[in-house]
Scaffold this motif. Structure first.
Motif, short mmCIF file in Angstrom:
data_model
loop_
_atom_site.label_atom_id
_atom_site.label_comp_id
_atom_site.label_asym_id
_atom_site.label_seq_id
_atom_site.Cartn_x
_atom_site.Cartn_y
_atom_site.Cartn_z
N LYS A 41 0.84 -1.21 0.00
CA LYS A 41 0.00 0.00 0.00
C LYS A 41 0.87 1.26 0.00
O LYS A 41 0.64 2.18 -0.79
N ASN A 42 1.89 1.27 0.85
CA ASN A 42 2.77 2.44 0.93
C ASN A 42 3.52 2.66 -0.38
O ASN A 42 3.69 3.79 -0.83
N ASN A 43 3.98 1.56 -1.00
CA ASN A 43 4.67 1.68 -2.28
C ASN A 43 3.75 2.23 -3.35
O ASN A 43 4.14 3.10 -4.13
N LYS A 44 2.53 1.73 -3.40
CA LYS A 44 1.57 2.19 -4.41
C LYS A 44 1.20 3.65 -4.17
O LYS A 44 1.07 4.43 -5.12
N LEU A 45 1.05 4.03 -2.92
CA LEU A 45 0.75 5.43 -2.61
C LEU A 45 1.91 6.34 -3.01
O LEU A 45 1.70 7.43 -3.55
N GLU A 46 3.12 5.88 -2.78
CA GLU A 46 4.30 6.67 -3.15
C GLU A 46 4.39 6.81 -4.67
O GLU A 46 4.69 7.88 -5.19
N GLU A 47 4.13 5.71 -5.38
CA GLU A 47 4.13 5.76 -6.85
C GLU A 47 3.06 6.74 -7.34
O GLU A 47 3.31 7.54 -8.26
N ALA A 48 1.89 6.67 -6.75
CA ALA A 48 0.79 7.57 -7.14
C ALA A 48 1.16 9.02 -6.85
O ALA A 48 0.89 9.92 -7.65
N ARG A 49 1.80 9.26 -5.71
CA ARG A 49 2.22 10.62 -5.36
C ARG A 49 3.24 11.15 -6.38
O ARG A 49 3.15 12.29 -6.83
N LYS A 50 4.18 10.29 -6.76
CA LYS A 50 5.20 10.70 -7.73
C LYS A 50 4.55 11.00 -9.08
O LYS A 50 4.89 11.99 -9.73
#
Length: 105
Positions: A41-50
């Motif tokens: 979840k954190n990885n996907k959120l970080e990717e989405a933020r980027k």
């Protein structure tokens, strides 16, 4: 009879130990899966933020380029209007002076 009771106690103890081991195993697996899910979840959120930041930067760049282009067009049009105004003003002043001098003469 004591032997049967002792066997029942032993079986019960083994069952209790197995139950505790299974509960511990399940708890560890649950924690592993929760940790993996949280990491995912954190990885996907970080990717989405980027990606969102990249899109925002591209939008800002597009707006800046569009604004620059529009300012250049406004400056060009303003220059043409000023040029036409001065030409019309000069022509009008000449016409007025010609009419004034014709009336005096």
């Amino acid at each position: 009879m004591n032997e049967i009771i002792n066997q029942i106690i032993e079986i019960d103890s083994l069952a209790f130990e197995n139950k505790n081991k299974n509960e511990d195993f399940l708890l560890k697996k649950k924690q592993e899966y929760e940790s993996a899910l949280s990491s995912y979840k954190n990885n996907k959120l970080e990717e989405a933020r980027k990606k969102a930041q990249i899109l925002a930067d591209e939008a800002d760049k597009y707006v800046a380029e569009t604004e620059k282009s529009e300012k250049e067009q406004i400056i060009k049009i303003s220059g043409e209007i000023d040029k036409n105004y001065k030409k019309a003003e000069k022509s009008l002043v000449e016409e007025i002076f010609n009419k004034l001098f014709v009336l005096e003469g």
